[in-house]
Write an enzyme that holds these catalytic residues in place. Structure first.
Site, mmCIF file in Angstrom:
data_model
loop_
_atom_site.group_PDB
_atom_site.id
_atom_site.type_symbol
_atom_site.label_atom_id
_atom_site.label_comp_id
_atom_site.label_asym_id
_atom_site.label_seq_id
_atom_site.Cartn_x
_atom_site.Cartn_y
_atom_site.Cartn_z
ATOM 1 N N ARG A 183 0.809 -1.240 0.000
ATOM 2 C CA ARG A 183 0.000 0.000 0.000
ATOM 3 C C ARG A 183 0.838 1.284 0.000
ATOM 4 O O ARG A 183 0.372 2.335 0.439
ATOM 5 C CB ARG A 183 -0.977 0.046 1.175
ATOM 6 C CG ARG A 183 -2.004 -1.063 1.136
ATOM 7 C CD ARG A 183 -3.218 -0.743 1.973
ATOM 8 N NE ARG A 183 -4.112 -1.889 2.018
ATOM 9 C CZ ARG A 183 -4.091 -2.802 2.980
ATOM 10 N NH1 ARG A 183 -3.249 -2.687 3.984
ATOM 11 N NH2 ARG A 183 -4.922 -3.812 2.929
ATOM 12 N N LYS A 194 3.638 11.440 -11.599
ATOM 13 C CA LYS A 194 2.844 10.528 -12.428
ATOM 14 C C LYS A 194 3.596 9.227 -12.584
ATOM 15 O O LYS A 194 4.746 9.206 -13.013
ATOM 16 C CB LYS A 194 2.622 11.132 -13.818
ATOM 17 C CG LYS A 194 1.500 12.136 -13.905
ATOM 18 C CD LYS A 194 1.226 12.446 -15.369
ATOM 19 C CE LYS A 194 0.139 13.482 -15.537
ATOM 20 N NZ LYS A 194 -0.064 13.793 -16.971
ATOM 21 N N GLU A 226 11.832 18.838 -24.993
ATOM 22 C CA GLU A 226 10.959 19.120 -23.846
ATOM 23 C C GLU A 226 11.370 20.408 -23.130
ATOM 24 O O GLU A 226 10.527 21.139 -22.607
ATOM 25 C CB GLU A 226 10.951 17.952 -22.846
ATOM 26 C CG GLU A 226 10.403 16.642 -23.393
ATOM 27 C CD GLU A 226 8.861 16.585 -23.456
ATOM 28 O OE1 GLU A 226 8.187 17.357 -22.747
ATOM 29 O OE2 GLU A 226 8.338 15.765 -24.239
ATOM 30 N N ASN A 235 1.072 19.334 -22.598
ATOM 31 C CA ASN A 235 0.842 18.542 -23.807
ATOM 32 C C ASN A 235 1.023 19.330 -25.104
ATOM 33 O O ASN A 235 0.698 18.843 -26.176
ATOM 34 C CB ASN A 235 -0.564 17.925 -23.777
ATOM 35 C CG ASN A 235 -0.667 16.833 -22.734
ATOM 36 O OD1 ASN A 235 0.296 16.121 -22.481
ATOM 37 N ND2 ASN A 235 -1.824 16.725 -22.107
ATOM 38 N N HIS A 289 1.920 17.650 -28.217
ATOM 39 C CA HIS A 289 1.669 16.219 -28.033
ATOM 40 C C HIS A 289 0.454 15.715 -28.800
ATOM 41 O O HIS A 289 0.409 14.555 -29.201
ATOM 42 C CB HIS A 289 1.516 15.891 -26.548
ATOM 43 C CG HIS A 289 2.812 15.904 -25.812
ATOM 44 N ND1 HIS A 289 3.588 17.031 -25.703
ATOM 45 C CD2 HIS A 289 3.502 14.922 -25.157
ATOM 46 C CE1 HIS A 289 4.682 16.749 -25.003
ATOM 47 N NE2 HIS A 289 4.654 15.486 -24.670
#
Lengths: 352, 352
Positions: free
Chosen positions: B112, B134, B176, B232, B235
C-alpha cells in the site's frame, strides 16, 4: 543546484457513511457497479432502482478470496476500458470485503485514480472494510500485500442486504463489533450485553458505534504506524488458527473470536484482565454462536508460527491485548514462557 | 443515521531535486535499485559507490516501452517480496522514463505504498518525468492508462549519466526543454537561443529552469484538471505522428518537436503567433538536430485520428498553442476548416 518541489495540499478526502435504507444515488458521469454473481442474483434489481448515471455498466467478478488477485484486477480494468470509462467515472463496489477491497484498488489505479462508492452487503464489510480506505489484493506471499490507501466518496450501509446473509457470516461480523467494544469502549460493551443485535434498530446502532470507533482510530493513524494496529486484537492468534486449519474451515470472524479469547487469557496472565471480564467476553461471543474454544496440537508449534508470518521479519512480535474492557494495550515481545503457558491451556479443547 | 469520516491531512509530500554530481545517499531500511541491463552495465558500479542501505538489492527489468506492463510490475513486486522488503523499504529508480514510471507505480502499490527515489539517467526523464509524481504502465488500450500519483522522496539529477546517451535521445530531451520555454517563459527562450546546451554548466542551468517551470505547473494542478494539460503542447499532433509512423521510427521528443511546429502554425492561423516566432522556434529545434518537417499523407485522415485517441471520447478536442513565445493558450474545438488548412501545409514535406 537544487529545486524545492512544493506540492499542493490534496483536496479533502472526508466522506460520509450513511446507515439507512439505500437512498437514491445520482452519478454525474459514467459508472460501473462491480459485484459478484451471487450478490447480483439476490440484490442487483433493488440496487438498480436507486442508482442513476449517465451510463451505467455492471461488471461481475467471481466470488471468493481466491479470486482476490492482480489477474482479476486486470480483468476489471479491461472491462472499464471496454466501456470507455474515463477520469470522471465512478465505480460502485456492491458486495462483501473482497469486492470492496478490489474495487477500491482498481479505482485507485484506473487512469491514476477515480472515485468509488462502497455499498457493502455483508455485516463484516459494513463494520470493517467500509472505513479506512485500505484496498488491495493477495498474492502468493500473503494477504493484502499489494494495494493502495484510497478513500471512498461515500459509503451506504443498508442492513436490508443482510437478510440473505448466512447466519455464520452474520455472526462473523458481530465478532468485529465486539472487538471494537473490548478495545475502545466499555459503555458500548455494556450496551452490547443488554441489547439484541438480531433486532434491526439495535444492529444499526451497533454498526454506527463500531464505525465511529474505527473512524476515530483511522483518523489518528491512517497508514497504520501506531494505534491502527490495535484493530488486530485477536488477529495474531487468528492468523495462526487460519493457517493450521486451512483457510475456509473457520470464517475470519470466527477465528478472530477464538483469537480474542486467547488474547484475553494472555492479558489475564499479565494481570491486565480479570477472570470475570474474560467470561463476559466469552458469553457475548457465545450469544452469537461464535466459537470460544480451540484445540491446539502443540503450543510450541503454534508459537513458532507467529514468526513465520511474512509480516514479522525481525523475530519481534507485539500482541494486542485488552487492559480491562474498553482499553487496549500493546504487549511487545512478552517472554516466551508466558505465551506458551497461555497456549498450553488450549492444548486440549476446552468445553463450551 | 450518519457517520462523518474526517481524515487526517496527509504528511507533506514536498521533496527536493538535486541537480549536481550524485551525493552519497544513505537509506535507513532496506532498499532495491530498479534498473535495466543496459544502464546497469554502463553505470551501476558508479551508483553503488554512492548508495548505502541496511540491505541493498538490484532488480533488473527488460529495457523498452513494450515492457511497461502490469506483467513487469508483478515481476518487480515478486522480487521485492522475495527479498523481504517491508513498509519501511525504499525503491531507487535508476534509468529513463520507463524505469521511473514503473518503479514509482510499484512503490505506490507495494504494501500500500513505500518510498522511492528517482535517479533519472536520460535527459528526457531528468527534465520531465522527475517532477510531477505521475507513475504508471501501458496496456492494450493505450499508454499510461493504469497507474497512480505517487511522489518521490527525492530526485537526483546528475548529467554525468548523459555522457553515454545516444545523440538522438539527448536531442529528444532538449525538445521538452524548448517546449517549457515556449509555453511559459520568454526570457528562458531567449537564454536558450544564446547558450549552447552541449556545454555542461548550461545544460544544468536549463534543466534547473525547466524543472522549476514544471514544478510550478504541477503545484497548481497536480491531478491534471487544468493548466497541467499545457504540458501537452505539441503532443496532440505528436501522438498522431507516432501512430502513423509506428512507434519507434520517431523518438517521442522528436515527434513532439514536429508537433510543436504544427501547433505553432495553428497558433499563427488564429493570429496568436508570428511568422518570426515560428521561425525562431524552428531554428532552435534545428540547432539540436530535431525534425521540424513531416509529410502528411492526407490532412483529413490525420484530423480524424485526433478523435480516435482513447482519451477524447466526446468529439471535442483542445489544442495547446503558444500565444507569443512564453505564454500558452488552450484552443477548444477550433473549426475543422482551420485545422485542416494548417495540416494541408504538411501534405507535402517541407524542406529543412
Amino acid at each position: 543546484m537544487k529545486v524545492s518541489i512544493t506540492l499542493p495540499t490534496p483536496p479533502s478526502r472526508d466522506y460520509e457513511i450513511i446507515i439507512d435504507e439505500l437512498p437514491s444515488i445520482e452519478i454525474e458521469g459514467k459508472a460501473a457497479i462491480v459485484t459478484n454473481p451471487k450478490v447480483a442474483g439476490l440484490h442487483l434489481q433493488r440496487l438498480l432502482q436507486s442508482v442513476k448515471a449517465k451510463e451505467l455498466y455492471i461488471v461481475t467478478i467471481p466470488d471468493g478470496e481466491e479470486y482476490k488477485t492482480m489477474e482479476t484486477i486486470e480483468f476489471m480494468l479491461d472491462r472499464f476500458f471496454d466501456h470507455r470509462l474515463d477520469r470522471k467515472s465512478t465505480l460502485i463496489a456492491f458486495g462483501g470485503g473482497v469486492i470492496g477491497d478490489m474495487t477500491g484498488f482498481a479505482a485507485s489505479i484506473f487512469q491514476r485514480g477515480i472515485d468509488f462508492i462502497q455499498i457493502p452487503t455483508t455485516l463484516l464489510s459494513q463494520v470493517d472494510a467500509s472505513v479506512g480506505g485500505k484496498t488491495g489484493i493477495n498474492n502468493r506471499f500473503g494477504k493484502n500485500l499489494v494495494g493502495a490507501f484510497h478513500q471512498p466518496k461515500a459509503v451506504y450501509i443498508d442492513t436490508f442486504w443482510l437478510n440473505t446473509l448466512p447466519k455464520r457470516e452474520f455472526s462473523a461480523g458481530i465478532a468485529e463489533i465486539i472487538k471494537m467494544a473490548v478495545m475502545f469502549d466499555a459503555d458500548f460493551f455494556d450496551w452490547l450485553e443488554k441489547n439484541d443485535l438480531y433486532e434491526d434498530s439495535n444492529l444499526k446502532e451497533a454498526i454506527k458505534r463500531s464505525v465511529e470507533l474505527k473512524a476515530r482510530v483511522v483518523n489518528e493513524d491512517e497508514k497504520e504506524k501506531g494505534v491502527r494496529a490495535v484493530l488486530n486484537y485477536g488477529h495474531t492468534f487468528a492468523h495462526v488458527i487460519e493457517n493450521f486449519s486451512g483457510y475456509g474451515s473457520y470464517l475470519h470472524g470466527e477465528a478472530v473470536a477464538i483469537g480474542m479469547v486467547m488474547a484475553n487469557d494472555l492479558a489475564q496472565e499479565f494481570g491486565y484482565f480479570s477472570t470475570d471480564e474474560s467470561e463476559r467476553v466469552k458469553e457475548l461471543l457465545k450469544k452469537y454462536n461464535l466459537p470460544v474454544s480451540y484445540s491446539i496440537e502443540s503450543a510450541e508449534k503454534f508459537y513458532d508460527q507467529f514468526f513465520l508470518d511474512k509480516k514479522s521479519h525481525d523475530n519481534k512480535i507485539t500482541f494486542i491485548i485488552p487492559e480491562n474492557i474498553g482499553k487496549y494495550k500493546m504487549l511487545s515481545s512478552p517472554e516466551k514462557e508466558s505465551v506458551i503457558k497461555v497456549l498450553k491451556k488450549f492444548e486440549k479443547a476446552e468445553g463450551f
